[in-house]
Design an enzyme around this catalytic site. Structure first.
Site, short mmCIF file in Angstrom:
data_model
loop_
_atom_site.label_atom_id
_atom_site.label_comp_id
_atom_site.label_asym_id
_atom_site.label_seq_id
_atom_site.Cartn_x
_atom_site.Cartn_y
_atom_site.Cartn_z
N ARG A 1 80.43 51.75 3.70
CA ARG A 1 81.02 51.28 4.95
C ARG A 1 81.81 52.43 5.57
NH1 ARG A 1 77.90 47.95 3.80
NH2 ARG A 1 78.17 45.68 3.65
N ALA B 1 71.97 40.09 3.69
CA ALA B 1 70.65 40.18 3.06
C ALA B 1 70.69 41.05 1.81
CB ALA B 1 69.64 40.74 4.06
N ASP C 1 73.23 41.56 -0.14
CA ASP C 1 73.95 40.82 -1.18
C ASP C 1 73.04 39.75 -1.79
OD1 ASP C 1 76.25 42.30 -0.53
OD2 ASP C 1 76.78 40.86 1.04
N ASP D 1 77.16 35.19 7.12
CA ASP D 1 76.98 36.13 6.01
C ASP D 1 76.43 35.48 4.75
OD1 ASP D 1 78.26 37.71 7.86
OD2 ASP D 1 79.49 38.74 6.38
#
Length: 315
Positions: free
Chosen positions: A167, A255, A257, A293
């Site tokens: 990130r 996706a 995860d 999510d």
């Protein structure tokens, strides 16, 4: 406990319409966190899993804990911080493009997790410990804590699962590369994406990515290739496994995860690496069918129907 994971989960505000946030007035509230995503996905697949973090003494923290508990995940080791607040995340959506994300997590409760907040015996009770690069990026304190927890888990024969989850809104690539590759040396299973291979190893070639992480000490590498599927290598096996094409994904966040959860579900069930990859592809693809999510993660029956293993009966 089959798997334990820890890291920051935030309250997610998802806009009810597309466009720049300055024109958006209505949002839906949910949660967002890579580690809790994996825990929830595994719980839906029928596994006994735990997640912990540090949450603010606020309604957002209580909401997060309630949602994750409601998904069947053990949250008994969550710690409450009476000084720092729970992190927030806003999405900005444009048609079927990947959403922009805006974090409000600096100095959050989760960024202050230390070894004193962790029940070491709880970690020792797990077959698998799953960690991500996001925890490494939050603060020096969370980074030190993550490395120490992994050392303890390895000493107690826990498998270490690691998703780099880079990130760049949290740290720069130079720092990320150094820390993530150091963590990868301690992991048994690694889940890099092709883009992360480019950032960390200067290659997007799945075979080269797999070789590099195996040479660092990992036993299994599952390279995520999006709609193309994945490349699995380890234990004397290697295979490209075809993915599922979703014409108009609702939301791609989560996706990866879901992929990790599907793969780890296979590991826990003693599936072959090829079977693990197939299940991972299916769970990851299904995550994109629903806005949010974690809302799209399937049950084991739903994913088997999606894969054509079981027949779907709609009425």
């Amino acid at each position: 406990m089959e798997l334990i994971t820890f890291g920051e989960t935030m309250v997610l505000f998802n806009p009810d319409s597309t466009g720049p946030l300055r024109y958006i007035h209505n949002f839906s509230k949910s949660i967002a966190g890579a580690e809790s995503n994996v825990a929830i996905a595994l719980a839906r697949l029928g596994h006994n899993v735990g997640w912990f973090s540090k949450l603010g003494n606020d309604e957002f923290g209580r909401y997060i804990q309630s949602v994750i508990r409601g998904e069947g995940v053990d949250v008994s080791r969550v710690v409450t911080d009476y000084e720092k607040s729970t992190g927030l995340l806003f999405k900005e959506r444009f048609a079927h493009a990947n959403p922009n994300v805006y974090y409000y997590r600096r100095y959050s409760a989760a960024s202050d997790i230390s070894l004193d907040d962790i029940d070491i015996d709880y970690i020792k009770s797990s077959k698998i410990l799953h960690v991500t690069g996001i925890t490494l990026a939050l603060s020096e304190k969370t980074r030190e804590t993550a490395f120490k927890v992994i050392e303890i888990a390895k000493e107690n024969k826990c498998l270490i699962s690691f998703d780099p989850n880079i990130r760049l809104k949290l740290w720069n690539i130079k720092e990320a590369k150094s820390v993530i590759l150091e963590m990868a040396k301690m992991a048994d299973i690694v889940f890099p994406g092709a883009d992360e291979g480019r950032q960390l190893l200067d290659t997007e070639d799945p075979i080269e990515i797999g070789k590099a992480f195996l040479n660092m000490g990992s036993s299994i590498v599952a390279v995520k290739l999006g709609k193309e599927g994945c490349y699995i290598t380890g234990k004397g096996q290697e295979e490209f496994i075809e993915g599922y094409v979703i014409d108009k994904p609702e939301d791609t966040v989560g996706a990866g995860d879901g992929f990790a959860a599907g793969f780890l579900s296979g590991i826990l069930k003693d599936y072959s690496l090829i079977e693990c990859g197939k299940l991972a592809n299916a769970v990851g693809a299904m995550a994109t069918l629903v806005k949010g999510d974690m809302e799209g993660f399937p049950t084991i029956t739903q994913v088997r129907e999606f894969m054509g293993i079981e027949k779907y009966v709609d009425r």
